[in-house]
Design a protein around this motif. Structure first.
Motif, PDB file in Angstrom:
ATOM      1  N   ALA A  83       1.004  -1.064   0.145  1.00 53.34           N
ATOM      2  CA  ALA A  83      -0.011  -0.054   0.044  1.00 53.34           C
ATOM      3  C   ALA A  83       1.019   1.213   0.007  1.00 53.34           C
ATOM      4  O   ALA A  83       1.851   1.314   0.938  1.00 53.34           O
ATOM      5  N   ILE A  84       0.805   2.052  -0.868  1.00 58.74           N
ATOM      6  CA  ILE A  84       1.608   3.130  -1.255  1.00 58.74           C
ATOM      7  C   ILE A  84       1.023   4.359  -0.758  1.00 58.74           C
ATOM      8  O   ILE A  84      -0.173   4.557  -1.321  1.00 58.74           O
ATOM      9  N   THR A  85       1.738   5.442   0.094  1.00 55.26           N
ATOM     10  CA  THR A  85       1.028   6.673   0.283  1.00 55.26           C
ATOM     11  C   THR A  85       2.153   7.832  -0.237  1.00 55.26           C
ATOM     12  O   THR A  85       3.287   7.677   0.314  1.00 55.26           O
ATOM     13  N   GLU A  86       1.574   8.991  -0.700  1.00 57.77           N
ATOM     14  CA  GLU A  86       2.391   9.740  -1.058  1.00 57.77           C
ATOM     15  C   GLU A  86       2.199  11.327  -0.266  1.00 57.77           C
ATOM     16  O   GLU A  86       0.937  11.407  -0.109  1.00 57.77           O
ATOM     17  N   VAL A  87       3.174  11.687   0.464  1.00 48.72           N
ATOM     18  CA  VAL A  87       2.687  12.750   1.105  1.00 48.72           C
ATOM     19  C   VAL A  87       3.930  13.917   0.732  1.00 48.72           C
ATOM     20  O   VAL A  87       4.958  13.939   0.721  1.00 48.72           O
ATOM     21  N   GLN A  88       3.171  15.012   0.305  1.00 48.62           N
ATOM     22  CA  GLN A  88       4.000  16.258  -0.220  1.00 48.62           C
ATOM     23  C   GLN A  88       4.228  17.243   1.114  1.00 48.62           C
ATOM     24  O   GLN A  88       3.631  17.266   1.995  1.00 48.62           O
ATOM     25  N   LEU A  89       5.820  17.538   1.235  1.00 52.42           N
ATOM     26  CA  LEU A  89       6.225  18.239   2.137  1.00 52.42           C
ATOM     27  C   LEU A  89       6.215  19.406   2.009  1.00 52.42           C
ATOM     28  O   LEU A  89       6.055  20.156   0.694  1.00 52.42           O
ATOM     29  N   GLU A  90       6.328  20.438   3.058  1.00 56.52           N
ATOM     30  CA  GLU A  90       6.163  21.936   2.621  1.00 56.52           C
ATOM     31  C   GLU A  90       7.655  22.197   1.969  1.00 56.52           C
ATOM     32  O   GLU A  90       8.784  21.763   2.083  1.00 56.52           O
ATOM     33  N   PRO A  91       7.708  23.015   0.728  1.00 57.13           N
ATOM     34  CA  PRO A  91       8.943  23.395   0.289  1.00 57.13           C
ATOM     35  C   PRO A  91       9.642  24.345   1.380  1.00 57.13           C
ATOM     36  O   PRO A  91       9.191  24.950   1.829  1.00 57.13           O
ATOM     37  N   TYR A  92      11.008  24.048   1.131  1.00 60.90           N
ATOM     38  CA  TYR A  92      11.864  24.791   2.025  1.00 60.90           C
ATOM     39  C   TYR A  92      12.861  25.371   1.240  1.00 60.90           C
ATOM     40  O   TYR A  92      14.084  25.019   1.077  1.00 60.90           O
ATOM     41  N   GLY A  93      12.556  26.589   0.366  1.00 60.81           N
ATOM     42  CA  GLY A  93      13.414  27.405  -0.360  1.00 60.81           C
ATOM     43  C   GLY A  93      14.172  27.075  -1.627  1.00 60.81           C
ATOM     44  O   GLY A  93      15.135  27.217  -1.996  1.00 60.81           O
ATOM     45  N   HIS A  94      13.358  25.840  -2.294  1.00 64.80           N
ATOM     46  CA  HIS A  94      13.920  25.491  -3.593  1.00 64.80           C
ATOM     47  C   HIS A  94      12.865  25.651  -4.550  1.00 64.80           C
ATOM     48  O   HIS A  94      11.431  25.799  -4.463  1.00 64.80           O
ATOM     49  N   PHE A  95      13.284  25.839  -5.832  1.00 67.42           N
ATOM     50  CA  PHE A  95      12.070  25.799  -6.875  1.00 67.42           C
ATOM     51  C   PHE A  95      11.665  24.482  -7.414  1.00 67.42           C
ATOM     52  O   PHE A  95      12.254  23.527  -7.525  1.00 67.42           O
ATOM     53  N   GLY A  96      10.445  24.561  -8.172  1.00 67.57           N
ATOM     54  CA  GLY A  96      10.107  23.231  -8.732  1.00 67.57           C
ATOM     55  C   GLY A  96       9.015  22.635  -7.817  1.00 67.57           C
ATOM     56  O   GLY A  96       8.326  23.152  -6.933  1.00 67.57           O
ATOM     57  N   SER A  97       8.786  21.177  -7.896  1.00 67.75           N
ATOM     58  CA  SER A  97       7.896  20.482  -7.150  1.00 67.75           C
ATOM     59  C   SER A  97       8.269  20.487  -5.818  1.00 67.75           C
ATOM     60  O   SER A  97       9.591  20.276  -5.381  1.00 67.75           O
TER      61      SER A  97
END
Length: 106
Positions: A80-94
């Motif tokens: 079972a796969i879960t993807e969690v987006q983290l808060e960006p910290y100072g970089h560009f892109g995804s």
């Protein structure tokens, strides 16, 4: 979703906890891996997960192909796969993402 909100679908354990702003990995017996896309590396990989993968797979791993890699290793239906987006910290892109895989009831 916050990584600390992810629970094992089998035992309800939280594989990621945070104490004093530091993330800790607390693997239960069902946790297969935690993969960090920005680091392009595993934060955690269970020994039985690593032994299931072909030898050269670690050099080919990346998020855009992780589903193909799991399928090639015969793991798609076992995880079972879960993807969690983290808060960006100072970089560009995804924003960075944690990909967390659990074994189903094993």
């Amino acid at each position: 979703m916050d990584p600390t909100e992810v629970l094992c679908p089998c035992c309800q354990a939280a594989p990621v906890t945070v104490d004093d702003n530091e993330a800790n990995i607390n693997p239960c017996e069902h946790l297969a891996f935690i993969y960090h896309t920005q680091a392009d590396d595993f934060e955690f990989a269970a020994p039985r997960f690593l032994t299931t993968l072909p030898n050269d797979i670690m050099t080919k791993w990346n998020l855009s192909r992780y589903e193909n890699i799991l399928a090639a290793a015969g793991l798609t239906l076992q995880l079972a796969i879960t993807e969690v987006q983290l808060e960006p910290y100072g970089h560009f892109g995804s924003p960075p993402t944690l990909v967390i895989g659990f074994y189903h009831g094993q």
